[in-house]
Enzyme design. Sequence first.
Site, PDB file in Angstrom:
ATOM      1  CD  GLU A 274      -2.784  -1.230   2.458  1.00 21.76           C
ATOM      2  OE1 GLU A 274      -2.377  -0.677   3.490  1.00 21.76           O
ATOM      3  OE2 GLU A 274      -3.866  -1.831   2.388  1.00 21.76           O
TER       4      GLU A 274
ATOM      5  CD  GLU B 106      -3.557  -6.217   2.754  1.00 30.03           C
ATOM      6  OE1 GLU B 106      -4.395  -5.616   3.464  1.00 30.03           O
ATOM      7  OE2 GLU B 106      -2.338  -5.966   2.766  1.00 30.03           O
TER       8      GLU B 106
HETATM    9  C1  BGP Z   1      -4.169  -3.126   5.322  1.00 29.02           C
HETATM   10  C2  BGP Z   1      -2.803  -3.643   5.741  1.00 29.02           C
HETATM   11  C3  BGP Z   1      -2.809  -4.988   6.370  1.00 29.02           C
HETATM   12  C4  BGP Z   1      -4.024  -5.317   7.193  1.00 29.02           C
HETATM   13  C5  BGP Z   1      -5.317  -4.772   6.630  1.00 29.02           C
HETATM   14  C6  BGP Z   1      -6.501  -4.863   7.569  1.00 29.02           C
HETATM   15  O1  BGP Z   1      -4.142  -1.741   5.226  1.00 29.02           O
HETATM   16  O2  BGP Z   1      -1.964  -3.740   4.601  1.00 29.02           O
HETATM   17  O3  BGP Z   1      -1.588  -5.165   7.025  1.00 29.02           O
HETATM   18  O4  BGP Z   1      -3.841  -5.143   8.513  1.00 29.02           O
HETATM   19  O5  BGP Z   1      -5.190  -3.429   6.232  1.00 29.02           O
HETATM   20  O6  BGP Z   1      -6.462  -3.837   8.513  1.00 29.02           O
HETATM   21  P1  BGP Z   1      -6.689  -4.081  10.058  1.00 29.02           P
HETATM   22  O7  BGP Z   1      -5.650  -5.049  10.469  1.00 29.02           O
HETATM   23  O8  BGP Z   1      -6.506  -2.743  10.697  1.00 29.02           O
HETATM   24  O9  BGP Z   1      -8.060  -4.605  10.209  1.00 29.02           O
END
Ligand code: BGP
Length: 491
Positions: free
Chosen positions: A193, A386
């Site tokens: 990201e 993701e």
């Molecule tokens: C993205 C990140 C991940 C992951 C995901 C979910 O922005 O790349 O590492 O964590 O978000 O977010 P969260 O863990 O805050 O629910």
Amino acid sequence: MSNFKVVDEFPKNFLWGGAIAGSQSEGQFNVGGKGLDSQECRPRFVGVGNDAKDKVMTTQKFEIALKETGFGNYPSRWGINFYDHYKEDIQLFKELGLKIFRMSINWSRIFPNGDDTEPNEAGLEYYEDVFRTLQEANIKVMVTIQHNTIPVSLMKRFGGWKNRKLIDMYVRYALIVIERFDVYVDYWIPFNEINSGRFSSYSGIGIIKDQSDDYDSDVFQAIHHQFVANALTIQQAKRFNPQIQIGGMIARFCHYPATSKPEDVLAQIHDEQYTNWFYTDILARGVYPAYMNRYFESYDIKINITEEDYNLLKINTVDFIAFSYYFSQISTTDSSWKKTDGNLVIANKNPHLKSSEWGWQIDALGLRITLNQLHDRYGLPLFVVENGLGAKDELEDGKIHDPYRIEYLNDHFVAMRDAIGDGVNLLGYTLWGVIDLISCGSLEMKKRYGVIYVDQDDEGQGSQKRYRKDSFYWYQSVIEDNGKNIEYISS
Ligand code: BGP
């Protein structure tokens, strides 16, 4: 429109997968010669999730963390102990039928201080064994070279990515791992990201806000350095192996205008430009887009960019676009519009959508829209790296019933299938947190994404035993059928 005939199956080689990140899963933060990294200095919040009062990282919190040599109150230091459990976890991935696994390498396992004279062989051997185990399980590998964390030493000595020196240090690290592991790895992503530094500067670019006199300029300077590091990595990696596949990744935000008022439509265009297109335009087209001039002028943002930088960006663009997709939001000129939480941002609420327990608006169709937008603009192969639902799961008699997750995933899979029918070249999908891990945003364990449950609570207590959730068996059958038997469940 909605009666358009769509394909009813995925391409034969579609890569069904799962994803994790080192700092949220590995644990064993001080084993095997590893140096401390930035995520391991983020303390668990009091009043987490939507109630978090105190999310912002400060110099004071950072200094306290540096003095703590044990696990303390720092969830990234314990993760889910993937470091010791990877063989068993990879067996579960194999049983699940994963075709590809996305994971990250932690810079501080390879160079404990970020720029040591020699790489740490123990760290290299650890990852090599993980990759070998995946290869034996017949699972392809996607590697993120930097996922939300850098060695703390680079923050202490250089102030993170705002310092240009990080470019060369990163490229050296990236090339060491690429040259060593290219035989095992199918897809590389230099930065998780790359737009996240704008929304979460500590995680994305290693900047503590209270250390900046001109925060906005520092943020865009740091992001520029990551763009250059990305381009140099592509250039040098392609010299090493011209066939190597390197993708650019963003957190993709899907925006809808609040109304048909032209002002709202323009607000939507601006939101798309400033949060999404700026990043992918540089990664895929290799040029700083003209619309950013107005933005930089409006916010008095000053960045140093050399002629050589422009040339490097221009000639070293990405092979594919990878993105995370979790929710959509509203664009409006009305500042009093109702708000809700979203990944990395506070979002404007859409009255037509349901939300997760953490307030993230659930919008499967937004994924189809996003895939079409990216395809139309760049024509490059795409990868959803993701996506998933963070939810509280209950372990009862060794079972976890999670129909909400099955519904969420099912709808998003239909959206992908329909986008493929629209003509999008989608290479694959890696389910975020395929095995439960520490949340990045709120550092909770109870925000679970996995189809594999890990018995551990927010304090890091529990057996760390792994259990198959109902969604495990469901995802397994989807992969087996290559997504043939899915239909929209949501109304
Ligand atoms: C993205 C990140 C991940 C992951 C995901 C979910 O922005 O790349 O590492 O964590 O978000 O977010 P969260 O863990 O805050 O629910």
